[in-house]
Design a protein around this motif. Structure first.
Motif, PDB file in Angstrom:
ATOM      1  N   GLN A 110     -44.940   2.825  33.013  1.00 53.23           N
ATOM      2  CA  GLN A 110     -44.517   4.047  33.694  1.00 53.23           C
ATOM      3  C   GLN A 110     -43.484   4.819  32.891  1.00 53.23           C
ATOM      4  OE1 GLN A 110     -43.419   1.958  37.339  1.00 53.23           O
ATOM      5  NE2 GLN A 110     -45.081   2.971  38.437  1.00 53.23           N
ATOM      6  N   LEU A 111     -42.636   4.100  32.176  1.00 48.34           N
ATOM      7  CA  LEU A 111     -41.655   4.784  31.328  1.00 48.34           C
ATOM      8  C   LEU A 111     -42.322   5.600  30.238  1.00 48.34           C
ATOM      9  CD1 LEU A 111     -38.870   2.057  30.974  1.00 48.34           C
ATOM     10  CD2 LEU A 111     -38.650   4.277  32.098  1.00 48.34           C
ATOM     11  N   GLN A 112     -43.527   5.210  29.873  1.00 42.16           N
ATOM     12  CA  GLN A 112     -44.284   5.978  28.883  1.00 42.16           C
ATOM     13  C   GLN A 112     -45.117   7.085  29.528  1.00 42.16           C
ATOM     14  OE1 GLN A 112     -46.576   3.058  26.612  1.00 42.16           O
ATOM     15  NE2 GLN A 112     -45.052   3.186  24.979  1.00 42.16           N
ATOM     16  N   GLY A 113     -44.969   7.206  30.845  1.00 42.21           N
ATOM     17  CA  GLY A 113     -45.728   8.232  31.534  1.00 42.21           C
ATOM     18  C   GLY A 113     -47.156   7.837  31.821  1.00 42.21           C
ATOM     19  N   LYS A 114     -47.461   6.546  31.691  1.00 40.51           N
ATOM     20  CA  LYS A 114     -48.816   6.064  31.947  1.00 40.51           C
ATOM     21  C   LYS A 114     -48.910   5.517  33.366  1.00 40.51           C
ATOM     22  CE  LYS A 114     -49.392   4.757  27.078  1.00 40.51           C
ATOM     23  NZ  LYS A 114     -49.564   3.639  26.126  1.00 40.51           N
ATOM     24  N   TYR A 300     -44.227   9.772  12.662  1.00 40.43           N
ATOM     25  CA  TYR A 300     -43.468   9.282  13.811  1.00 40.43           C
ATOM     26  C   TYR A 300     -43.521  10.309  14.940  1.00 40.43           C
ATOM     27  CZ  TYR A 300     -39.481   8.011  16.744  1.00 40.43           C
ATOM     28  OH  TYR A 300     -38.681   7.685  17.802  1.00 40.43           O
ATOM     29  N   ALA A 301     -43.897   9.857  16.138  1.00 39.44           N
ATOM     30  CA  ALA A 301     -43.939  10.723  17.328  1.00 39.44           C
ATOM     31  C   ALA A 301     -43.430   9.906  18.511  1.00 39.44           C
ATOM     32  CB  ALA A 301     -45.360  11.216  17.589  1.00 39.44           C
ATOM     33  N   ALA A 302     -42.287  10.311  19.049  1.00 37.95           N
ATOM     34  CA  ALA A 302     -41.640   9.545  20.121  1.00 37.95           C
ATOM     35  C   ALA A 302     -42.135   9.993  21.490  1.00 37.95           C
ATOM     36  CB  ALA A 302     -40.130   9.711  20.043  1.00 37.95           C
ATOM     37  N   ILE A 303     -42.077   9.063  22.459  1.00 35.85           N
ATOM     38  CA  ILE A 303     -42.438   9.351  23.844  1.00 35.85           C
ATOM     39  C   ILE A 303     -41.168   9.248  24.686  1.00 35.85           C
ATOM     40  CG2 ILE A 303     -43.812   8.631  25.830  1.00 35.85           C
ATOM     41  CD1 ILE A 303     -45.741   7.302  23.872  1.00 35.85           C
ATOM     42  N   LYS A 304     -40.774  10.353  25.294  1.00 31.76           N
ATOM     43  CA  LYS A 304     -39.597  10.322  26.151  1.00 31.76           C
ATOM     44  C   LYS A 304     -39.922   9.617  27.459  1.00 31.76           C
ATOM     45  CE  LYS A 304     -37.330  14.452  24.354  1.00 31.76           C
ATOM     46  NZ  LYS A 304     -36.756  15.778  24.675  1.00 31.76           N
ATOM     47  N   SER A 305     -38.980   8.821  27.906  1.00 29.59           N
ATOM     48  CA  SER A 305     -39.227   8.015  29.105  1.00 29.59           C
ATOM     49  C   SER A 305     -39.235   8.878  30.371  1.00 29.59           C
ATOM     50  CB  SER A 305     -38.137   6.952  29.248  1.00 29.59           C
ATOM     51  OG  SER A 305     -36.867   7.569  29.411  1.00 29.59           O
ATOM     52  N   ARG A 306     -39.997   8.409  31.347  1.00 31.75           N
ATOM     53  CA  ARG A 306     -40.056   9.062  32.659  1.00 31.75           C
ATOM     54  C   ARG A 306     -40.103   7.984  33.732  1.00 31.75           C
ATOM     55  NH1 ARG A 306     -44.965  13.188  32.155  1.00 31.75           N
ATOM     56  NH2 ARG A 306     -45.782  11.469  30.920  1.00 31.75           N
ATOM     57  N   LEU A 307     -38.944   7.686  34.284  1.00 27.22           N
ATOM     58  CA  LEU A 307     -38.883   6.651  35.311  1.00 27.22           C
ATOM     59  C   LEU A 307     -39.396   7.220  36.628  1.00 27.22           C
ATOM     60  CD1 LEU A 307     -37.938   3.736  35.925  1.00 27.22           C
ATOM     61  CD2 LEU A 307     -35.766   4.725  36.689  1.00 27.22           C
ATOM     62  N   PRO A 308     -40.408   6.620  37.218  1.00 26.76           N
ATOM     63  CA  PRO A 308     -40.979   7.138  38.471  1.00 26.76           C
ATOM     64  C   PRO A 308     -39.964   7.129  39.607  1.00 26.76           C
ATOM     65  CG  PRO A 308     -42.435   5.514  37.469  1.00 26.76           C
ATOM     66  CD  PRO A 308     -41.139   5.428  36.731  1.00 26.76           C
ATOM     67  N   PHE A 309     -40.120   8.086  40.510  1.00 22.67           N
ATOM     68  CA  PHE A 309     -39.215   8.208  41.653  1.00 22.67           C
ATOM     69  C   PHE A 309     -39.213   6.936  42.486  1.00 22.67           C
ATOM     70  CE2 PHE A 309     -38.484   9.131  46.116  1.00 22.67           C
ATOM     71  CZ  PHE A 309     -37.300   9.847  46.081  1.00 22.67           C
ATOM     72  N   LYS A 310     -40.382   6.403  42.734  1.00 24.01           N
ATOM     73  CA  LYS A 310     -40.490   5.223  43.591  1.00 24.01           C
ATOM     74  C   LYS A 310     -39.752   4.036  42.981  1.00 24.01           C
ATOM     75  CE  LYS A 310     -43.909   2.475  46.116  1.00 24.01           C
ATOM     76  NZ  LYS A 310     -45.364   2.255  46.371  1.00 24.01           N
ATOM     77  N   ALA A 311     -39.898   3.885  41.656  1.00 20.85           N
ATOM     78  CA  ALA A 311     -39.241   2.762  40.981  1.00 20.85           C
ATOM     79  C   ALA A 311     -37.719   2.927  41.029  1.00 20.85           C
ATOM     80  CB  ALA A 311     -39.719   2.659  39.543  1.00 20.85           C
ATOM     81  N   SER A 312     -37.247   4.166  40.762  1.00 17.77           N
ATOM     82  CA  SER A 312     -35.799   4.391  40.774  1.00 17.77           C
ATOM     83  C   SER A 312     -35.242   4.246  42.179  1.00 17.77           C
ATOM     84  CB  SER A 312     -35.475   5.777  40.215  1.00 17.77           C
ATOM     85  OG  SER A 312     -36.035   6.796  41.011  1.00 17.77           O
TER      86      SER A 312
END
Length: 917
Positions: A110-114, A300-312
């Protein structure tokens, strides 16, 4: 893929000597393979791992990721790098206890947006032999299973590099072998870097071994395969002593080894075995050739994290399980602070119009009664002058809303009291020391059957039809009941027991000018609460408020009115008065010596349409202000007006001001020139209207002001013929107008209430039991309200400190979890979102409790005023503002309380957070 160029890392403790953990280290890593980093504690191996993983920051040199320098990387860039390329496996597992196995693994996805699908989770669990363990919590797993969960979490996001710090340190030997076997398989496709103390495992499983000592690389070897004919049973070289698998040392070999050891000038680095396991090629370690390690061509191509609302949200909620007693006390104290803030803001946002609306609603006031004032602003405050209500005022108010139709109460003179049997000619009603003005009824009014029903009144007898018939209000009946009825013919006294005893009795009403004789035909019970105004042992303030309240009711409303017929009012009154009084007129006589006439006129020229007005009548309305208004109306030119005033000042030595000097009238005439320019509604307009009302057949001409008396005179000088007409009737003085309502919305009622609070010009002042008290207290409450604003701010700050204290403790308690999240790729904003959710949950609890407390406190306070102190006003009015503001303060306080400690810990190196430093 990863390259370190002259990396130096120095730790500078607050006390003691600084430590150089890495000393200008340069090393390259290939795209795949299993690299072991060996060395004693403090040798620099873990620091190397942390720098490669972005958990720690180097002081000098450069870390290249797929050819990209990291010298300009911010902490968030390293977070994204870990989220994209690194999968960490820790010695202590570092799985999140509040999540299930599947949720721990899915979080990395989920942190990778998957999307965290069950298929992806099951597949990765199968690969680490944890099939069916997805729904279990970490506390239900063994150490080896937890480590495999950590491996699965590292693998699920398909990282390019897997980094393991002592992955088998907390495991038994067999479980450790299983972990290394798993990692060995992964190294066929990925780069696996392992920090370990176990040399045997390193030589058995590693494809490359790097050894550290005191911050330097002292050995870097790579495993190579050997053909059978290349295998020598015993090799002694700079790499150490190597013995072929299965070879038995001969006495000669032992002698050679001893000789080798004797000649060695330094410690022998290692004793390794040349592997030759069954079915595989033999292998040996040789010095790593950096030139053969090629840099990756992949960009190099970085993926910014996205913590889901439910998880947070879940992580934030789980934090509330800790320090529950402290949480409860924090919530209670913060809620109390917010209650006080809400109360302070309610008082601080006090609004006179809203307070009037609520007070009238809560007191069940179902009528509107108005008197008319003229408000003018001066430097020393507001000047309030009472004015007569005219017919056009009634028409104006009737047009505001056709649901309310106003009718007048007509005053009948200065000494407007009924004839009673006590206190000589006039009576007054008293009981146990509570004195009121029940003997002073306000005036004449009219009622019909529908209005009696609307107001909730009840009638004994009938309504008046003839000019000499009257209906008494219940307060008058109570006076007669107490003192008895005195027959005006023979002064005999009759006891009055009920309303019907008064019907048919005669009643004399005396004013300052004449008397009226009536026959009582009925009594209207206006539902006046006599018990309220007949209380004993009242303190001064309560006495004053109740006295003022009752006086208002009797003077301006139907509670103090005599109800008469239309014919009575038409026979005795006309509509127009002057300056709040009847026009005091006279014909010319020699007593009027000082008259300033307009050019061409004298006392001999006073005709039916001409008048001389008294100076003091003009003076009462502030001549200077009136001149200003007239000039501006006429010329609409402030500059010209100011020029005129300046000319008068220069000519006469002083500027016109509020004064009684006679010269002022002269300047007035001089400035305006002719009285035709004077549109004075208080004088000749009134006279015109009065003539028109007295007799429509009179052939009158517009009244013309031809002069001003400068003596201390009250009379308007008119012709003899006009004097006769004026004496035939009294001018009607409307003291108040009253209208019933029952279906006005709050906004419609506010439209009328706003008329009361006009601060410049004509204001229609509300008169009822509520306004009698509220008008006295409004200014005091408004002054106090300004102070309550600051009180409210103080309480909000206190609530902030309480929240900050608790959230700071919660963040400190979750420091390790924060480090774990950062290690697997979460950014600082993700961590902030977790604790913001925790703070938000607390804030919402505080908000609900606070608003319940505010509602209870406001209800209690308003109820106390009414029930204990008999004050019919509602001072504290809870509105949308308070609900919104308390919520805003709660949430803002919570967010700030979360942001301060989280941002502080977010600046720490993730490795320090994991280690709880």
């Amino acid at each position: 893929m990863i390259e370190l160029n002259n990396i130096t890392r120095i730790y500078k403790p607050k006390r003691g000597v600084e430590v150089k953990a890495l000393n200008s280290v340069s090393v390259k890593f290939q795209d795949k393979g299993m690299v072991f980093v060996l060395g004693k504690s403090g040798s620099g191996k873990s620091t190397l791992l942390n720098i490669i993983g972005g958990l720690d920051k180097y002081d000098e040199g450069d870390l290249l990721i797929q050819g990209k320098t990291t010298q300009d990387f911010k902490q968030s860039d390293f977070d994204s790098y870990r989220n994209t390329m690194i999968g960490f496996i820790f010695q202590e597992y570092n799985v999140l206890d509040e999540f299930t196995v599947a949720q721990n693994i899915g979080l990395a996805l989920q942190l990778q947006g998957k999307k965290m699908t069950s298929e992806a989770i099951n597949e990765i669990l199968d690969s680490v032999d944890l099939t069916g363990f997805g729904d279990r919590k970490p506390n239900e797993l063994s150490g080896g299973q937890k480590q495999r969960v950590a491996i699965a979490r590292a693998l699920v996001k398909d990282p390019k590099i897997i980094m393991a710090d002592e992955p088998t340190g907390a495991l038994d030997s067999d479980t450790g072998k299983q972990v290394f076997e798993t990692l060995k398989k992964l190294s066929q496709e990925k780069l696996v870097i392992i920090v370990s103390h176990d040399r045997d495992f390193a030589e058995k499983y590693g494809s490359r071994v790097i050894e550290f000592k005191d911050g330097d690389i002292i050995r870097d070897v790579t495993k190579v395969s050997l053909d059978q004919d290349e295998i020598k049973p015993l090799i002694l070289d700079s790499e150490g002593i190597r013995i072929a698998a299965g070879y038995q040392l001969t006495p000669n070999d032992v002698s050679v080894i001893n000789s080798y050891l004797a000649k060695s000038k330094s410690e022998v680095k290692a004793i390794t075995h040349i592997e030759n396991n069954q079915g595989t090629k033999a292998s040996s370690f040789v010095q790593t050739d950096m030139n053969k390690i090629k840099s990756s061509d992949e960009e190099y191509a970085a993926i910014k994290s996205r913590l889901p609302f439910k998880a947070s949200l879940k992580m934030g909620a789980s934090a509330l399980k800790h320090k529950r007693i402290r949480l409860v006390f924090s919530i209670i104290l913060a809620s109390i602070s917010l209650v006080l803030f809400g109360l302070a803001d309610t008082m601080g946002s006090y609004n006179k119009e809203t307070a009037t609306l609520k007070s009238m609603r809560d007191s069940n006031v179902n009528y509107l009664a108005f008197e008319k004032n003229f408000i003018s602003k001066r430097s020393d405050g507001l000047v309030i002058n009472n004015q007569d209500i005219e017919q056009n005022d009634i028409e104006k108010l009737n047009k505001i809303n056709n649901k309310v139709q106003f009718k007048p109460i007509v005053n009948f003179g200065e000494y407007n009291r009924l004839r009673y049997s006590a206190y000589q000619s006039y009576g007054s009603y008293s009981n146990n020391g509570m004195i009121n003005s029940s003997g002073e009824l306000s005036g004449f009014a009219q009622l019909n059957e529908q209005e009696i029903s609307n107001y909730g009144f009840s009638l004994t007898g009938k309504l008046p039809v003839k000019s000499n018939e009257v209906v008494l209000p219940s307060i008058a009946f109570e006076v007669f009941k107490k003192y008895g009825y005195e027959n005006p013919t023979d002064n005999s006294r009759v006891t009055i027991n009920n309303e019907s005893d008064l019907i048919g009795k005669k009643l004399d009403i005396n004013t300052n000018e004449q008397s009226y004789k009536f026959t009582i035909v009925g009594v209207v019970d206006t539902k006046l609460d006599f018990e309220r105004y007949n209380k004993s042992n009242l303190v001064n303030i309560s006495y004053y408020l109740l006295y003022n309240e009752l006086s208002t009711l009797l003077h301006y409303t139907y509670h103090g009115a005599l109800f008469v017929s239309d014919s009575f009012l038409n026979d005795h009154f006309v509509n127009v008065r002057y300056n709040g009084q009847d026009v005091n007129i006279s014909t010319y006589n020699e007593n009027f010596k000082n008259i300033k006439y307009v050019d061409g006129f004298s006392e001999k020229d006073i005709r039916d349409n001409q008048v001389v007005i008294p100076y003091n009548k003009i003076y009462k309305y502030n001549l200077e202000q009136y001149i200003r208004q007239q000039l501006r109306d006429s010329y609409n030119d402030k500059e010209k007006f100011d020029k005129i005033i300046k000319e008068v000042e220069e000519k006469h030595g002083k500027k016109p001001e509020y004064t009684s000097d006679s010269w002022y009238i002269e300047k007035y005439i001089e400035i305006l020139g002719d009285f035709d320019d004077l549109e004075n509604p208080y004088i000749y307009k009134a006279l015109e209207e009065r003539l028109r009302n007295m007799d429509d057949s009179v052939d009158y001409k517009p009244v013309k002001v031809i002069g001003v008396t400068t003596d201390n005179n009250e009379k308007v000088i008119v012709s003899s013929d006009m004097f006769k007409l004026f004496e035939s009737k009294q001018a009607k003085k409307i003291i108040s107008i009253v209208g019933y309502f029952n279906d006005l919305s709050d906004q419609e009622l506010l439209d009328f209430i706003k008329l009361n609070y006009i601060d410049n010009g004509v204001a229609y002042k509300l008169k009822n039991q509520v306004m009698a008290t509220l008008e006295d207290l409004n200014s005091t409450i408004e002054v106090a309200a300004k102070g309550f604003i600051y009180v409210g701010i103080g309480f909000s700050v206190f609530a902030s400190l309480l929240m900050l204290n608790f959230i700071s403790a919660s963040v400190a308690n979750k420091k390790k979890e924060i480090g774990i999240l950062r290690a697997i790729g979460a950014r600082g904003k993700d961590v902030l979102s977790i604790f913001s959710k925790e703070a938000l949950i607390i804030a919402l609890i505080n908000y609900v409790l606070a608003m319940i407390g505010v509602i209870i406190a406001i209800s209690w306070f308003n109820s106390m005023l009414r029930e204990e102190y008999d004050i019919l006003i509602t001072i504290l009015n809870l509105g949308i503002r308070q609900f919104a503001l308390v919520l805003l303060v709660s949430v803002t306080v919570a967010f700030i309380a979360a942001a301060i400690p989280v941002l502080s810990i977010a600046r720490k190196r993730p490795i320090d957070a994991i280690r709880d430093k």
